[in-house]
Scaffold this motif. Structure first.
Motif, mmCIF file in Angstrom:
data_model
loop_
_atom_site.group_PDB
_atom_site.id
_atom_site.type_symbol
_atom_site.label_atom_id
_atom_site.label_comp_id
_atom_site.label_asym_id
_atom_site.label_seq_id
_atom_site.Cartn_x
_atom_site.Cartn_y
_atom_site.Cartn_z
ATOM 1 N N ASP A 164 3.824 -5.571 13.102
ATOM 2 C CA ASP A 164 4.306 -6.400 14.190
ATOM 3 C C ASP A 164 6.260 -5.887 14.020
ATOM 4 N N GLN A 165 7.275 -5.763 15.216
ATOM 5 C CA GLN A 165 8.185 -5.773 15.414
ATOM 6 C C GLN A 165 9.063 -6.915 14.967
ATOM 7 N N GLY A 166 9.855 -6.354 13.689
ATOM 8 C CA GLY A 166 11.244 -7.083 13.403
ATOM 9 C C GLY A 166 10.399 -8.181 12.200
ATOM 10 N N GLY A 167 9.584 -7.094 11.091
ATOM 11 C CA GLY A 167 9.130 -7.705 9.779
ATOM 12 C C GLY A 167 9.827 -6.813 8.352
ATOM 13 N N GLY A 168 10.916 -5.899 8.879
ATOM 14 C CA GLY A 168 12.102 -5.654 7.853
ATOM 15 C C GLY A 168 11.145 -4.992 7.125
ATOM 16 N N HIS A 169 11.773 -4.290 5.930
ATOM 17 C CA HIS A 169 11.821 -3.399 4.824
ATOM 18 C C HIS A 169 11.697 -4.771 3.481
ATOM 19 N N LEU A 170 10.668 -3.601 2.590
ATOM 20 C CA LEU A 170 10.311 -4.834 1.478
ATOM 21 C C LEU A 170 10.976 -3.658 0.572
ATOM 22 N N HIS A 171 11.594 -3.765 -0.623
ATOM 23 C CA HIS A 171 12.189 -2.789 -1.345
ATOM 24 C C HIS A 171 12.048 -3.418 -2.485
ATOM 25 N N ALA A 172 11.335 -2.351 -3.852
ATOM 26 C CA ALA A 172 11.108 -3.184 -5.140
ATOM 27 C C ALA A 172 12.165 -3.203 -6.562
ATOM 28 N N ARG A 173 12.192 -4.045 -7.038
ATOM 29 C CA ARG A 173 13.685 -3.970 -7.542
ATOM 30 C C ARG A 173 13.486 -3.399 -9.554
ATOM 31 N N ALA A 200 1.019 -1.190 -0.113
ATOM 32 C CA ALA A 200 0.014 -0.362 0.195
ATOM 33 C C ALA A 200 1.008 0.992 0.079
ATOM 34 N N GLY A 201 0.531 2.373 -0.825
ATOM 35 C CA GLY A 201 1.516 3.393 -1.057
ATOM 36 C C GLY A 201 2.550 2.846 -1.458
ATOM 37 N N PRO A 202 3.557 3.712 -1.485
ATOM 38 C CA PRO A 202 4.934 4.157 -2.127
ATOM 39 C C PRO A 202 5.669 2.992 -1.255
ATOM 40 N N GLY A 203 7.024 2.646 -1.538
ATOM 41 C CA GLY A 203 7.492 1.976 -0.932
ATOM 42 C C GLY A 203 8.837 2.645 -0.685
ATOM 43 N N VAL A 214 0.715 -5.593 -6.574
ATOM 44 C CA VAL A 214 1.136 -6.974 -5.527
ATOM 45 C C VAL A 214 3.048 -6.958 -6.654
ATOM 46 N N ILE A 215 3.706 -7.024 -5.792
ATOM 47 C CA ILE A 215 4.908 -7.257 -6.634
ATOM 48 C C ILE A 215 5.575 -8.905 -5.792
ATOM 49 N N ARG A 216 5.885 -9.204 -7.258
ATOM 50 C CA ARG A 216 5.875 -10.780 -7.752
ATOM 51 C C ARG A 216 7.624 -11.060 -7.040
ATOM 52 N N PHE A 217 7.065 -12.326 -5.783
ATOM 53 C CA PHE A 217 8.593 -12.373 -4.323
ATOM 54 C C PHE A 217 9.824 -11.580 -5.527
ATOM 55 N N GLU A 218 9.644 -12.718 -6.833
ATOM 56 C CA GLU A 218 11.107 -11.802 -7.925
ATOM 57 C C GLU A 218 11.608 -11.173 -8.195
ATOM 58 N N HIS A 219 10.166 -9.476 -7.752
ATOM 59 C CA HIS A 219 10.722 -8.009 -8.127
ATOM 60 C C HIS A 219 10.295 -7.546 -6.595
ATOM 61 N N ALA A 220 11.362 -8.028 -5.941
ATOM 62 C CA ALA A 220 11.533 -7.202 -4.661
ATOM 63 C C ALA A 220 12.753 -8.174 -3.305
ATOM 64 N N ARG A 221 12.729 -6.972 -2.698
ATOM 65 C CA ARG A 221 14.368 -7.916 -2.090
ATOM 66 C C ARG A 221 13.660 -7.733 -0.435
ATOM 67 N N ALA A 222 13.579 -8.267 0.289
ATOM 68 C CA ALA A 222 13.449 -7.756 1.825
ATOM 69 C C ALA A 222 14.317 -8.196 2.366
ATOM 70 N N ALA A 259 3.901 -3.435 3.840
ATOM 71 C CA ALA A 259 3.656 -4.348 3.114
ATOM 72 C C ALA A 259 3.055 -5.917 3.563
ATOM 73 N N VAL A 260 2.485 -6.871 2.632
ATOM 74 C CA VAL A 260 2.180 -8.339 3.851
ATOM 75 C C VAL A 260 2.146 -9.474 2.540
ATOM 76 N N ARG A 261 2.423 -10.648 2.970
ATOM 77 C CA ARG A 261 3.070 -12.043 1.911
ATOM 78 C C ARG A 261 1.448 -11.982 1.262
ATOM 79 N N ILE A 262 1.517 -12.222 -0.007
ATOM 80 C CA ILE A 262 -0.626 -12.826 -0.318
ATOM 81 C C ILE A 262 0.186 -13.618 -1.331
ATOM 82 N N ALA A 263 -1.105 -14.992 -1.907
ATOM 83 C CA ALA A 263 -0.392 -15.710 -2.548
ATOM 84 C C ALA A 263 -1.458 -15.840 -3.792
ATOM 85 N N THR A 264 -1.157 -16.145 -4.979
ATOM 86 C CA THR A 264 -2.378 -16.239 -6.770
ATOM 87 C C THR A 264 -3.040 -16.546 -5.426
ATOM 88 N N GLY A 265 -4.526 -15.732 -6.194
ATOM 89 C CA GLY A 265 -5.899 -15.850 -6.219
ATOM 90 C C GLY A 265 -6.939 -15.566 -4.458
#
Length: 464
Positions: free
Chosen positions: A154-163, A91-94, A135-143, A119-125
């Motif tokens: 939640d604490q300790g979730g980290g950050h997601l960056h788009a490739r 949601a929103g800009p990264g 939705v950013i594909r796993f291979e197009h992002a870096r956590a 950001a939250v993990r999501i499955a096809t469908g």
């Protein structure tokens, strides 16, 4: 005159010259056979003019049947915004803070809306959470791991960056992308294929309204027919009885019976008038010989002859009659390939109309080899497709099935014939997807010098 004379000898003579003087006619003076295209159109109209019976069937029983009414969507498809890929809903800009411990899975309840920058993990469908930007594909992002987080994350979730650049709405299938509730998905008259069945299930159907298959009874006529063993003492094997039932089923009919009868006019009359089938198909007896009883029986039954002879070879003594407002009879010639010609000329369009099927789009293909034509009539010649062209096959006489057994279509050759490269209409056979012609029956241009090449007879002629 026997049917063999009408559809075998006459055909061979017509290809080399005018008919000899004094040959008996198969119809009364002044009778004119119906052109091939008009005969097919007449049969199709007769089928469409007959009220169809319908029934409701479960999805699992509908494959191969015909829709009696349009298939309309009972829901939006997809019914909600869904993820097109495994990846991250953002949601929103990264960059985005990863909500640790949460995953959006297909078939699970909707999650709360995503706050900006999360950001939250999501499955096809899976159902996309509200306020999701993309939705950013796993291979197009870096956590990357992280220690601190914002309130509600939640604490300790980290950050997601788009490739790569993130486009709003990417890899999200929006609600109603395929259809909206009430949209017509396929029209009435569509055959229910596995794909149509899947679409119906996706659109919310448990049952479908289909046209009841036309009921067909086959009467195989002739005192000379054997049902087993090899021919002997003037008797021949019945080739049409074993062939017509499966062929008619492939055309969408329910074959109620295949009955073998002798050349008995009264027995034929009882069978025709007593049949409860929508269509009676007879074989043989359509010409004017001493044991050709079909015409007299139809006259006695008060039938209306819609087509009485067709300008096509083989098979021109074929006929179509209306027995009652809802029942018809197709009379096929007794020669096997001539009978198939009648089946495709009259029975197929009639059954298509009775079943409510849409007519297939005609298609044309170029001939590889020349086909000698009849001076006045259309010819139906067994062919096989090879490298974008159709190759006429040998053994295509009215009484032969060897060429047809290797064919995947019948070429419609106009009067006068066709040359190499000419485009002709091709009628598909029910087994087209499985056909493969043996090399011996699909002749290839010879590489042998002309002086030593073995002569090949003209394609489509009646050879033995």
């Amino acid at each position: 005159m026997t049917e063999q004379d009408v559809d075998g000898v006459d055909e061979a003579l017509a290809l080399v010259g005018p008919p000899p003087a004094g040959r008996a006619a198969s119809h009364p003076p002044g009778h004119r056979d119906t052109p091939w295209e008009r005969a097919r159109a007449t049969a199709a109209r007769a089928g469409r003019a007959t009220a169809a019976r319908t029934r409701r069937v479960a999805l699992g029983q509908a494959v191969g049947q015909v829709l009696a009414e349009p298939l309309t969507a009972l829901t939006d498809l997809p019914p909600f915004d869904t993820s097109a890929m495994d990846g991250w809903a953002v949601a929103g800009p990264g960059p985005w803070e990863i909500r640790a411990g949460d995953s959006v899975l297909a078939g699970h309840a909707e999650l709360p809306a995503l706050p900006d920058g999360v950001a939250v993990r999501i499955a096809t469908g899976a159902r996309v959470p509200a306020e999701t930007t993309a939705v950013i594909r796993f291979e197009h992002a870096r956590a990357e791991p992280g220690r601190a987080g914002r309130p509600g994350v939640d604490q300790g979730g980290g950050h997601l960056h788009a490739r790569r650049e993130v486009v709003p709405g990417q890899d999200i299938r929006p609600r109603g992308q395929e259809c909206r509730t009430g949209d017509e998905l396929v029209p009435a008259g569509t055959a229910v294929t596995p794909a149509v069945l899947g679409l119906a299930a996706a659109a919310g159907y448990d049952e479908l309204t289909v046209v009841e298959p036309p009921r067909v009874e086959v009467l195989v006529l002739g005192d000379e027919l054997l049902t087993s063993g090899v021919p002997h003492d003037g008797l021949i094997r019945d080739a049409l009885g074993p062939m017509l039932g499966p062929w008619l089923r492939a055309l969408g009919a329910e074959v109620t019976a295949v009955r073998r009868m002798g050349d008995d006019a009264e027995a034929l009359r009882r069978a025709v008038t007593g049949s409860g089938a929508d269509l009676v198909v007879t074989t043989g007896g359509t010409a004017a010989g001493p044991v050709d009883h079909v015409h007299p029986v139809l006259r006695a039954a008060g039938a209306d002859l819609l087509v009485d002879g067709v300008r096509v070879r083989p098979g021109h003594p074929m006929l179509l009659a209306r027995l009652t407002a809802s029942r018809h009879l197709v009379g096929l010639p007794g020669n096997p390939l001539a009978a198939v010609s009648g089946l495709l000329t009259l029975a197929e369009p009639l059954l298509r109309g009775l079943a409510g099927r849409r007519a297939p789009e005609p298609y044309r293909a170029p001939l590889r080899d020349a086909v000698q034509g009849h001076p006045d009539d259309t010819r139906l010649v067994p062919v096989v497709h090879r490298a974008g062209r159709v190759v006429p096959l040998h053994f295509a006489g009215p009484a032969m099935l060897r060429g047809l057994a290797a064919a995947d279509g019948l070429a419609v050759v106009p009067p006068g014939g066709a040359r190499p490269g000419d485009e002709v209409e091709v009628l598909d056979l029910p087994w087209t997807a499985f056909a493969a012609a043996p090399p011996a029956l699909a002749p290839r241009p010879s590489d042998t010098p002309a002086s030593t090449a073995r002569p090949t007879p003209a394609q489509g002629r009646c050879f033995t």
